[in-house]
Design an enzyme around this catalytic site. Structure first.
Site, PDB file in Angstrom:
ATOM      1  N   LYS A  37      -2.989 -10.373  -7.189  1.00 41.75           N
ATOM      2  CA  LYS A  37      -4.333 -10.772  -6.742  1.00 41.75           C
ATOM      3  C   LYS A  37      -5.393  -9.839  -7.335  1.00 41.75           C
ATOM      4  O   LYS A  37      -5.105  -8.657  -7.595  1.00 41.75           O
ATOM      5  CB  LYS A  37      -4.408 -10.819  -5.218  1.00 41.75           C
ATOM      6  CG  LYS A  37      -4.395  -9.486  -4.568  1.00 41.75           C
ATOM      7  CD  LYS A  37      -4.872  -9.524  -3.118  1.00 41.75           C
ATOM      8  CE  LYS A  37      -4.874  -8.091  -2.622  1.00 41.75           C
ATOM      9  NZ  LYS A  37      -5.494  -7.788  -1.409  1.00 41.75           N
ATOM     10  N   LYS A  82       0.820  -1.223   0.000  1.00 37.56           N
ATOM     11  CA  LYS A  82       0.000   0.000   0.000  1.00 37.56           C
ATOM     12  C   LYS A  82       0.841   1.254   0.000  1.00 37.56           C
ATOM     13  O   LYS A  82       0.449   2.265  -0.579  1.00 37.56           O
ATOM     14  CB  LYS A  82      -0.968  -0.008   1.191  1.00 37.56           C
ATOM     15  CG  LYS A  82      -2.126  -0.964   0.973  1.00 37.56           C
ATOM     16  CD  LYS A  82      -3.382  -0.506   1.678  1.00 37.56           C
ATOM     17  CE  LYS A  82      -4.555  -1.378   1.275  1.00 37.56           C
ATOM     18  NZ  LYS A  82      -5.687  -1.259   2.188  1.00 37.56           N
ATOM     19  N   LYS A  92     -10.376  -4.856  -5.798  1.00 34.45           N
ATOM     20  CA  LYS A  92     -11.403  -3.892  -6.176  1.00 34.45           C
ATOM     21  C   LYS A  92     -10.837  -2.489  -6.371  1.00 34.45           C
ATOM     22  O   LYS A  92     -11.517  -1.604  -6.865  1.00 34.45           O
ATOM     23  CB  LYS A  92     -12.574  -3.891  -5.177  1.00 34.45           C
ATOM     24  CG  LYS A  92     -12.217  -3.663  -3.699  1.00 34.45           C
ATOM     25  CD  LYS A  92     -13.470  -3.806  -2.846  1.00 34.45           C
ATOM     26  CE  LYS A  92     -13.366  -3.811  -1.354  1.00 34.45           C
ATOM     27  NZ  LYS A  92     -12.374  -4.457  -0.575  1.00 34.45           N
TER      28      LYS A  92
HETATM   29  P1  TYM Z   1     -10.581  -6.674   2.145  1.00 35.14           P
HETATM   30  O1  TYM Z   1     -11.700  -5.722   2.322  1.00 35.14           O
HETATM   31  O2  TYM Z   1      -9.435  -6.285   1.289  1.00 35.14           O
HETATM   32  O3  TYM Z   1     -11.110  -8.044   1.570  1.00 35.14           O
HETATM   33  C1  TYM Z   1     -12.201  -8.711   2.182  1.00 35.14           C
HETATM   34  C2  TYM Z   1     -11.955 -10.206   2.181  1.00 35.14           C
HETATM   35  O4  TYM Z   1     -11.793 -10.688   0.848  1.00 35.14           O
HETATM   36  C3  TYM Z   1     -10.577 -11.425   0.748  1.00 35.14           C
HETATM   37  N1  TYM Z   1     -10.006 -11.209  -0.579  1.00 35.14           N
HETATM   38  C4  TYM Z   1      -9.710 -12.170  -1.438  1.00 35.14           C
HETATM   39  N2  TYM Z   1      -9.831 -13.506  -1.381  1.00 35.14           N
HETATM   40  C5  TYM Z   1      -9.436 -14.212  -2.459  1.00 35.14           C
HETATM   41  N3  TYM Z   1      -8.931 -13.655  -3.580  1.00 35.14           N
HETATM   42  C6  TYM Z   1      -8.790 -12.317  -3.682  1.00 35.14           C
HETATM   43  N4  TYM Z   1      -8.311 -11.766  -4.797  1.00 35.14           N
HETATM   44  C7  TYM Z   1      -9.204 -11.504  -2.591  1.00 35.14           C
HETATM   45  N5  TYM Z   1      -9.211 -10.177  -2.366  1.00 35.14           N
HETATM   46  C8  TYM Z   1      -9.699 -10.004  -1.134  1.00 35.14           C
HETATM   47  C9  TYM Z   1      -9.683 -10.865   1.836  1.00 35.14           C
HETATM   48  O5  TYM Z   1      -8.694 -11.786   2.212  1.00 35.14           O
HETATM   49  C10 TYM Z   1     -10.673 -10.585   2.935  1.00 35.14           C
HETATM   50  O6  TYM Z   1     -10.908 -11.742   3.701  1.00 35.14           O
HETATM   51  N6  TYM Z   1      -8.041  -6.240   6.411  1.00 35.14           N
HETATM   52  C11 TYM Z   1      -9.188  -6.862   5.791  1.00 35.14           C
HETATM   53  C12 TYM Z   1     -10.500  -6.441   6.422  1.00 35.14           C
HETATM   54  C13 TYM Z   1     -10.566  -6.655   7.897  1.00 35.14           C
HETATM   55  C14 TYM Z   1     -10.752  -7.887   8.553  1.00 35.14           C
HETATM   56  C15 TYM Z   1     -10.798  -7.584   9.944  1.00 35.14           C
HETATM   57  C16 TYM Z   1     -10.883  -9.202   8.104  1.00 35.14           C
HETATM   58  C17 TYM Z   1     -10.480  -5.678   8.848  1.00 35.14           C
HETATM   59  N7  TYM Z   1     -10.641  -6.241  10.090  1.00 35.14           N
HETATM   60  C18 TYM Z   1     -10.949  -8.572  10.899  1.00 35.14           C
HETATM   61  C19 TYM Z   1     -11.051 -10.190   9.072  1.00 35.14           C
HETATM   62  C20 TYM Z   1     -11.093  -9.880  10.438  1.00 35.14           C
HETATM   63  C21 TYM Z   1      -9.224  -6.429   4.329  1.00 35.14           C
HETATM   64  O7  TYM Z   1      -8.642  -5.474   3.933  1.00 35.14           O
HETATM   65  O8  TYM Z   1     -10.054  -7.175   3.567  1.00 35.14           O
END
Ligand code: TYM
Length: 342
Positions: A207, A125, A210
Site C-alpha cells: 500500500k 510495524k 507516507k
Molecule cells: P493513517 O493515519 O495511517 O491513515 C489515515 C487514513 O488513510 C487511510 N489510508 C489509505 N487509504 C487508501 N489507500 C492507502 N494507501 C491508504 N493509506 C492510508 C487509512 O485507512 C486511514 O483511514 N489507525 C488509523 C488512525 C486512527 C483512526 C482512529 C481511524 C486512529 N484512531 C479512529 C479511524 C477511527 C491510521 O493509522 O490511519
C-alpha cells in the site's frame, strides 16, 4: 452536537455520528486522501462528525518533537483545505481530550493479547521498527477503539487497511455490552468501493504509505512537476494493455483506481477510453487528474497555514466540545464498571 448524543426519544432528529482520525506522522499522501479524507468532507452534511488528529497514535513510532508539533498544525490546515467546516465537524487533537486514553485503559482490560498480536498492522510495524517494538504498538488498536467508542460513533470512514482494527473495535464493544448492558455503540466502517487501498507507485503490491521513501507516493503538497515525474516512473508491466486486474497487473490497476476515484469514471470506461493506447497516455491522464484535484487544496492549505492563531482557536474549540461529549460516555462507563464516583 451535545444534544445529538441525547437518546432518540429526547431528540428524534439526531444525526448519526461519524468519527475518524489520521496520524500526523508525515504530510498526507494520495491514498490517505482517496481512502479517507475526501470522504470526511462528503459525509459532513449528513452526520455529526468528529475528525481527530491522532497524535498519540503517531508516537508509537519515534517522532521528532518539533516536527510532530508542526505536523499537527499542517494536518488541521489540510482538514480545512479539503473543505471540513469546523462549525459542523469537530476538529481537534487526540492528546487534548483525556477521555481517549482513559477509555483505552479500561477497554484494554476487555481485549485479549491474542487479538492484538494477530493484527496485521502490528505484525507489519514490528517488522519495520524492529529496534522499537514498544507496548504502544501492540495496544494501538485499543486506543483506536476508544477513539471511536468514546463518542458513540455510528460510522467510521477509513481505508481498507484499517478494517481489521474496526472489526476489533466492534468485538470489544459487543463484549463490553454483553457484560454491562447497552453502553457502547457498535460502529460500522465506511470504506470506499474504489480507492480503498491505493498502492505504492514503485512497488504496487504494497500500500502507498507516507512513511515509505518519497518516490513511492504522491504527497498532497507535491508540485505538478513532482506529480508528473513520479507517475512517469510508476511501475507497470510489459503487457501494454490497459485493463483492470489487481492480481496480475497491480501497477496498471492502481493507476486506473486512482483515475477512477478522482474523475468519477468507471473502470470499464477507462478500458474503453484508453483502448489501444500506451501506458504513457494513462500515466499522463492520471497525473493531470491528480494535479487538478490537488491544486485547489494546496492553495487553500497555504491560506490556512498562514494563520496559526486561527488554527489554535479551531483545535481548542474542537477539543472543548469533544471533551464534554467524552465526559458523558466516561461517566456511564465508569459507573457501569464500578469505579468509585468522583
Ligand atoms: P493513517 O493515519 O495511517 O491513515 C489515515 C487514513 O488513510 C487511510 N489510508 C489509505 N487509504 C487508501 N489507500 C492507502 N494507501 C491508504 N493509506 C492510508 C487509512 O485507512 C486511514 O483511514 N489507525 C488509523 C488512525 C486512527 C483512526 C482512529 C481511524 C486512529 N484512531 C479512529 C479511524 C477511527 C491510521 O493509522 O490511519
Amino acid at each position: 452536537m451535545q444534544a445529538q448524543l441525547n437518546s432518540k426519544a429526547e431528540n428524534p432528529k439526531k444525526k448519526p455520528i461519524i468519527f475518524s482520525g489520521i496520524q500526523p506522522s508525515g504530510m498526507l499522501q494520495l491514498g490517505n486522501y482517496i481512502g479517507a479524507l475526501r470522504n470526511f468532507k462528503l459525509l459532513q452534511d449528513d452526520y455529526d462528525c468528529l475528525y481527530c488528529i491522532v497524535d498519540l497514535h503517531a508516537i508509537t513510532v519515534r517522532q521528532e518533537p518539533a516536527k510532530l508539533r508542526k505536523l499537527c498544525y499542517e494536518l488541521v490546515a489540510l482538514y480545512l483545505a479539503v473543505g471540513l467546516d469546523p462549525e459542523r465537524s469537530l476538529i481537534y487533537c487526540q492528546s487534548h481530550v483525556s477521555g481517549h486514553t482513559e477509555l483505552a485503559w479500561i477497554l484494554g482490560c476487555y481485549t485479549y493479547m491474542g487479538e492484538l498480536q494477530r493484527m496485521t498492522q502490528f505484525k507489519d510495524k514490528t517488522a519495520k521498527h524492529a529496534e522499537n517494538i514498544n507496548a504502544g504498538l501492540l495496544t494501538y488498536p485499543v486506543l483506536m477503539a476508544a477513539d471511536i467508542l468514546l463518542f458513540k460513533s455510528n460510522l467510521v470512514p477509513i481505508g481498507a487497511d484499517q478494517k481489521q482494527h474496526l472489526e476489533l473495535t466492534r468485538d470489544i464493544a459487543i463484549r463490553f455490552n454483553n457484560i454491562y448492558g447497552n453502553v457502547l455503540t457498535v460502529p460500522e466502517p465506511f470504506i470506499p468501493k474504489v480507492g480503498a487501498r491505493i498502492m505504492s507507485l514503485l512497488e504496487p503490491t504494497r500500500k502507498m504509505s507516507k512513511s515509505d521513501p518519497e518516490d513511492t507516493y504522491i504527497s498532497m503538497l507535491d508540485s505538478p512537476d513532482a506529480v508528473r515525474r513520479k507517475l512517469k516512473r510508476a511501475v507497470t508491466d510489459s503487457e501494454a494493455s490497459i485493463r483492470f486486474d489487481a492480481e496480475s497487473k497491480p501497477g496498471v490497476s492502481n493507476l486506473m483506481s486512482i483515475y477512477c476515484s478522482l474523475t468519477g469514471s468507471t473502470l470499464r470506461q477507462i478500458e474503453d477510453d484508453f483502448a489501444g493506447k500506451g501506458y504513457g497516455h494513462l500515466k499522463s491522464a492520471v497525473a493531470e487528474a491528480v494535479i487538478e484535484t490537488l491544486a485547489p487544496i494546496q492553495s487553500e492549505y497555504a491560506r490556512f497555514m498562514s494563520d496559526k492563531g486561527a488554527l489554535d482557536q479551531i483545535i481548542n474549540n474542537g477539543a472543548a466540545r469533544a471533551r464534554s461529549l467524552a465526559d458523558r460516555t466516561m461517566a456511564t462507563v465508569r459507573k457501569k464498571v464500578g469505579l468509585a464516583p468522583m
